[in-house]
Design an enzyme around this catalytic site. Structure first.
Site, short mmCIF file in Angstrom:
data_model
loop_
_atom_site.label_atom_id
_atom_site.label_comp_id
_atom_site.label_asym_id
_atom_site.label_seq_id
_atom_site.Cartn_x
_atom_site.Cartn_y
_atom_site.Cartn_z
N ALA A 7 25.93 -49.56 -34.92
CA ALA A 7 27.04 -48.81 -35.52
C ALA A 7 27.51 -47.60 -34.69
CB ALA A 7 26.64 -48.38 -36.93
N ASP A 13 24.36 -49.68 -40.99
CA ASP A 13 25.76 -49.85 -40.59
C ASP A 13 26.72 -49.15 -41.53
OD1 ASP A 13 24.33 -52.24 -39.20
OD2 ASP A 13 26.27 -51.97 -38.21
O1 MRU Z 1 25.08 -56.85 -35.41
P1 MRU Z 1 24.55 -55.60 -34.80
O2 MRU Z 1 23.59 -55.83 -33.68
O3 MRU Z 1 25.67 -54.64 -34.42
O4 MRU Z 1 23.75 -54.89 -35.98
C1 MRU Z 1 23.20 -53.62 -35.73
C2 MRU Z 1 22.38 -53.09 -36.83
O5 MRU Z 1 22.28 -53.66 -37.88
C3 MRU Z 1 21.76 -51.75 -36.60
O6 MRU Z 1 20.57 -51.63 -37.31
C4 MRU Z 1 22.70 -50.64 -37.05
O7 MRU Z 1 23.99 -50.82 -36.52
C5 MRU Z 1 22.21 -49.30 -36.67
S1 MRU Z 1 22.23 -49.00 -34.94
C6 MRU Z 1 21.71 -47.41 -34.68
#
Ligand code: MRU
Length: 355
Positions: free
Chosen positions: A56, A246
């Protein structure tokens, strides 16, 4: 082992207003370290959509720079054309991935800057202002990681096993992560921590990115398949679970990578504290509960043809939500750059986040 360059920055803006964005292509890790050069907004959109840049906070920073790239062609246009293009570019980048609120939060910051100054500044000057704002978002993200690390490290004790899911580390942020910042800071303060990393089906961010990142930094890590978490907990190998987020609703419900909710249920069943580390930019107080968080649905081929090999029969029906929602009641504490929110209630969240 791949040879690594010195600069491991997930994202970099190179040059001035006519510069460009370059980022680590996370789809190629852990076997190749390759950077992608983004000279237009379409390349940034594709990089976000295909998870070359993901996590995120990193998506938010990428989108802010992406807006600047999208405005470069209209830097000498009329003010009306510039603002029209700004709206278009924000809508366009917003169509890449719906769940991480940081994407929208960062672009709205840029929109506000443009709206406030549009009467007084030429399009060229406005573009410089927007780039400055994007750089500020990038810098704030670095500081936020450090602060989350400091607040969260106190929750981990020496000698603990810690389970994490997906990748909420340096690759997902401008510095050393959210969930992983908690672990890195605990380790830096002299605590011994052993990380169990869920491989994180279907795209294996845990195996490809978290295991790689922890290895690079010398933090002991054991990789497990997602369906091993219950057994690992039952055997007493982990004393805490720390994950990222997210989007966090006003009541504390957390959207994070698919599989997070299951881990929270397992942690509750084993009486293991479940922590979520995320910056205030991941909170969406306009959304009352997790019910209203948009969940990204992804291509079925990620499940049936992951990493180039068919693993399911032709024509099978597939459901592939990229995120799930963990109810606030299963979360022991939220760790943000302003401190630890515990218990996780709407009142405590409002007090910290809207302060
Ligand atoms: O699909 P992604 O790899 O973007 O998912 C990311 C996550 O779920 C993370 O845990 C979240 O974005 C936090 S990153 C600091």
């Amino acid at each position: 082992m791949i040879a690594l360059p010195e600069d491991l920055a997930t994202l970099r803006w190179i040059g001035g207003v006519d510069g460009y964005l370059d980022l680590i292509d996370q789809t190629r890790l852990p076997t190749e370290f390759v950077r992608v050069v983004c000279r237009d907004v379409e390349t940034v959109w594709e990089a976000i959509k295909s998870l070359r840049v993901r996590g995120a906070p990193a998506i938010g920073v990428a989108a802010a720079y992406g807006v600047c790239l999208g405005l470069q062609p209209v830097a000498s246009a009329t003010p009306e054309a510039f603002l029209e293009r700004l709206d278009y570019v924000i809508d366009y980048l917003g169509s890449s991935r719906p769940t991480a609120v940081n994407l929208f939060w960062a672009m709205e910051r840029l929109r506000r800057v443009a709206q406030k100054r549009s009467g007084r500044r030429s399009p060229g000057a406005l573009l410089a202002d927007l780039l400055a704002e994007a750089r500020l978002i990038h810098e704030e993200d670095r500081q936020m990681c450090r602060a989350i690390g400091e607040h969260g490290a106190a929750l981990l004790a020496d000698g603990q096993g810690v389970l994490t899911h997906c990748n909420a580390g340096a690759l997902a942020t401008a510095d050393y992560g959210t969930a992983l910042a908690v672990i890195y800071t605990a380790v830096e303060s002299g605590k011994k921590v052993h990380v169990y990393a869920d491989e994180t089906r279907p795209l294996l961010q845990g195996a490809r990115l978290t295991a790689w990142e922890l290895q690079q930094r010398g933090v002991p890590v054991t990789l497990i398949c997602d369906n091993m978490a219950a057994q690992v907990m039952r055997e007493g190998r982990v004393q805490a679970v720390v994950v990222g987020a997210d989007r966090i609703a006003a009541n504390g419900d957390v959207a994070n990578k698919i599989g997070t909710y299951g881990l929270a249920v397992l942690a509750a069943a084993h009486d293991i504290p479940f922590y979520v580390a995320a910056p205030t930019s991941t909170f969406d107080l306009a959304i009352a509960s997790g019910e209203a968080i948009p969940i990204e649905q992804r291509d079925p081929r990620e499940i049936t043809h992951g990493f180039g090999r068919q693993t399911a029969p032709d024509g099978v029906s597939v459901y592939n939500p990229a995120f799930d929602v963990t109810p606030a009641r299963l979360i022991k504490a939220l760790i943000c750059e302003r401190g630890v929110i515990q218990p996780v209630t709407a009142e405590r969240i409002a007090a910290v986040v809207s302060a």
